[in-house]
Design a protein around this motif. Structure first.
Motif, mmCIF file in Angstrom:
data_model
loop_
_atom_site.group_PDB
_atom_site.id
_atom_site.type_symbol
_atom_site.label_atom_id
_atom_site.label_comp_id
_atom_site.label_asym_id
_atom_site.label_seq_id
_atom_site.Cartn_x
_atom_site.Cartn_y
_atom_site.Cartn_z
ATOM 1 N N LEU A 90 16.580 -19.254 39.392
ATOM 2 C CA LEU A 90 18.024 -19.461 39.520
ATOM 3 C C LEU A 90 18.319 -20.864 40.037
ATOM 4 O O LEU A 90 19.216 -21.553 39.522
ATOM 5 C CB LEU A 90 18.622 -18.417 40.457
ATOM 6 C CG LEU A 90 20.130 -18.471 40.670
ATOM 7 C CD1 LEU A 90 20.868 -18.268 39.360
ATOM 8 C CD2 LEU A 90 20.558 -17.421 41.692
ATOM 9 N N LEU A 91 17.554 -21.313 41.025
ATOM 10 C CA LEU A 91 17.736 -22.667 41.547
ATOM 11 C C LEU A 91 17.457 -23.703 40.461
ATOM 12 O O LEU A 91 18.186 -24.695 40.325
ATOM 13 C CB LEU A 91 16.805 -22.886 42.742
ATOM 14 C CG LEU A 91 16.854 -24.271 43.400
ATOM 15 C CD1 LEU A 91 18.251 -24.562 43.923
ATOM 16 C CD2 LEU A 91 15.830 -24.371 44.526
ATOM 17 N N GLY A 92 16.407 -23.473 39.663
ATOM 18 C CA GLY A 92 16.087 -24.393 38.579
ATOM 19 C C GLY A 92 17.197 -24.488 37.556
ATOM 20 O O GLY A 92 17.517 -25.588 37.063
ATOM 21 N N VAL A 93 17.793 -23.349 37.215
ATOM 22 C CA VAL A 93 18.899 -23.342 36.253
ATOM 23 C C VAL A 93 20.097 -24.101 36.811
ATOM 24 O O VAL A 93 20.738 -24.903 36.105
ATOM 25 C CB VAL A 93 19.302 -21.896 35.896
ATOM 26 C CG1 VAL A 93 20.572 -21.895 35.050
ATOM 27 C CG2 VAL A 93 18.180 -21.207 35.137
ATOM 28 N N LEU A 134 23.751 -16.050 33.780
ATOM 29 C CA LEU A 134 23.506 -16.743 35.041
ATOM 30 C C LEU A 134 24.054 -15.947 36.215
ATOM 31 O O LEU A 134 23.398 -15.818 37.257
ATOM 32 C CB LEU A 134 24.137 -18.139 35.007
ATOM 33 C CG LEU A 134 23.883 -19.020 36.231
ATOM 34 C CD1 LEU A 134 22.399 -19.295 36.399
ATOM 35 C CD2 LEU A 134 24.655 -20.333 36.123
ATOM 36 N N TRP A 135 25.263 -15.392 36.039
ATOM 37 C CA TRP A 135 25.839 -14.569 37.104
ATOM 38 C C TRP A 135 25.027 -13.292 37.289
ATOM 39 O O TRP A 135 24.864 -12.803 38.414
ATOM 40 C CB TRP A 135 27.296 -14.227 36.777
ATOM 41 C CG TRP A 135 28.132 -15.445 36.541
ATOM 42 C CD1 TRP A 135 28.706 -15.840 35.367
ATOM 43 C CD2 TRP A 135 28.467 -16.463 37.501
ATOM 44 N NE1 TRP A 135 29.374 -17.033 35.534
ATOM 45 C CE2 TRP A 135 29.254 -17.439 36.822
ATOM 46 C CE3 TRP A 135 28.183 -16.648 38.851
ATOM 47 C CZ2 TRP A 135 29.749 -18.568 37.469
ATOM 48 C CZ3 TRP A 135 28.679 -17.782 39.494
ATOM 49 C CH2 TRP A 135 29.446 -18.721 38.805
ATOM 50 N N ALA A 136 24.508 -12.766 36.186
ATOM 51 C CA ALA A 136 23.657 -11.582 36.282
ATOM 52 C C ALA A 136 22.363 -11.903 37.019
ATOM 53 O O ALA A 136 21.860 -11.080 37.792
ATOM 54 C CB ALA A 136 23.352 -11.038 34.880
ATOM 55 N N MET A 137 21.816 -13.107 36.796
ATOM 56 C CA MET A 137 20.617 -13.525 37.526
ATOM 57 C C MET A 137 20.872 -13.577 39.025
ATOM 58 O O MET A 137 20.029 -13.167 39.830
ATOM 59 C CB MET A 137 20.150 -14.902 37.042
ATOM 60 C CG MET A 137 19.328 -14.895 35.780
ATOM 61 S SD MET A 137 18.733 -16.562 35.378
ATOM 62 C CE MET A 137 17.584 -16.846 36.741
ATOM 63 N N ALA A 138 22.048 -14.097 39.411
ATOM 64 C CA ALA A 138 22.394 -14.184 40.834
ATOM 65 C C ALA A 138 22.494 -12.784 41.443
ATOM 66 O O ALA A 138 21.995 -12.532 42.548
ATOM 67 C CB ALA A 138 23.709 -14.940 41.008
ATOM 68 N N ALA A 139 23.136 -11.863 40.710
ATOM 69 C CA ALA A 139 23.245 -10.485 41.203
ATOM 70 C C ALA A 139 21.872 -9.823 41.260
ATOM 71 O O ALA A 139 21.561 -9.094 42.204
ATOM 72 C CB ALA A 139 24.185 -9.686 40.299
ATOM 73 N N LEU A 140 21.038 -10.093 40.252
ATOM 74 C CA LEU A 140 19.695 -9.516 40.220
ATOM 75 C C LEU A 140 18.862 -10.009 41.395
ATOM 76 O O LEU A 140 18.100 -9.244 41.988
ATOM 77 C CB LEU A 140 19.007 -9.876 38.898
ATOM 78 C CG LEU A 140 17.576 -9.368 38.718
ATOM 79 C CD1 LEU A 140 17.537 -7.845 38.753
ATOM 80 C CD2 LEU A 140 16.987 -9.888 37.411
ATOM 81 N N MET A 141 18.992 -11.294 41.721
ATOM 82 C CA MET A 141 18.251 -11.851 42.854
ATOM 83 C C MET A 141 18.570 -11.085 44.140
ATOM 84 O O MET A 141 17.671 -10.726 44.908
ATOM 85 C CB MET A 141 18.582 -13.332 43.022
ATOM 86 C CG MET A 141 17.880 -14.002 44.196
ATOM 87 S SD MET A 141 18.471 -15.694 44.488
ATOM 88 C CE MET A 141 20.132 -15.365 45.092
ATOM 89 N N MET A 142 19.858 -10.799 44.358
ATOM 90 C CA MET A 142 20.248 -10.078 45.573
ATOM 91 C C MET A 142 19.776 -8.627 45.548
ATOM 92 O O MET A 142 19.271 -8.112 46.547
ATOM 93 C CB MET A 142 21.776 -10.146 45.742
ATOM 94 C CG MET A 142 22.291 -11.541 46.040
ATOM 95 S SD MET A 142 24.063 -11.608 46.376
ATOM 96 C CE MET A 142 24.721 -11.352 44.729
#
Length: 206
Positions: free
Chosen positions: A151-154, A173-181
């Protein structure tokens, strides 16, 4: 076979301790290597399973939907996580394509699937088939999950590319942020709590 449910072994140095009684939010650490030994339960099985199902849904969105949308003049292009990994495989960065795909796509999928499998059985009061193997795999996979790094790389790429072309964050991208949490919430729980539950073995008749 005799069991010792009142004992706990440190994952870092194999020191054996008597299992402590902890209040909500407290964590026990090893005196020798300071690794986490045991944490008080903060999520029951129902909530844990609900978050795991949510993580599975978000994971699907993050992998199916585009992560970013790039536009240059009248031309536009979109890329998903899978497409990004495939593009790396055909570039000068090919040697890191497989580790990236494993840590960002395969490992989170395995973590969600293993947790969903064991928690679904635990909710029914039973121990899942292959429970011990699943628990060992969950512990082993923990350090290999690098959604936050991806996510940071993107985000860095979005900032850098925005100076040359039109770059728009997409739903992936927003889904990646939610997935990370969500991944952090469900995998940072001490899976050893599942060993402590009074579950019926799947091979045992009720």
């Amino acid at each position: 076979m005799k069991t010792y449910s009142d004992l706990i072994v440190c994952n870092g140095c194999d020191t054996v301790y008597r299992r402590p009684s902890l209040a909500r939010g407290e964590t026990a650490r090893c005196d020798e290597c300071h690794a986490t030994l045991h944490g008080a339960i903060r999520l029951d099985v129902d909530r844990w399973l609900a978050l795991t199902v949510a993580a599975a849904i978000v994971y699907l969105i993050a992998n199916v939907c585009p992560v970013i949308r790039i536009g240059l003049r009248s031309q536009h292009n979109e890329a998903t996580l899978w497409q990004s990994a495939a593009a790396l495989a055909h570039s000068a960065a090919a040697p890191i394509a497989v580790p990236i795909a494993m840590s960002v796509i395969v490992v989170p999928l395995l973590q969600i699937a293993l947790l969903g499998w064991t928690l679904a059985y635990a909710r029914a009061g039973r121990r899942a088939p292959g429970f011990a193997t699943a628990m060992r795999l969950l512990v082993a996979l923990g350090p290999w999950n690098m959604i936050e790094v991806a996510l940071l790389g993107v985000l860095v790429s979005v900032v850098k590319l925005s100076g040359f072309m039109e770059v728009t964050p997409a739903i992936g991208l927003w889904a990646m942020a939610a997935l990370m949490m969500l991944i952090t919430l469900i995998t940072q729980r001490d899976v050893r709590h599942l060993w402590d539950l009074d579950l019926i073995d799947s091979g045992t008749q009720a």
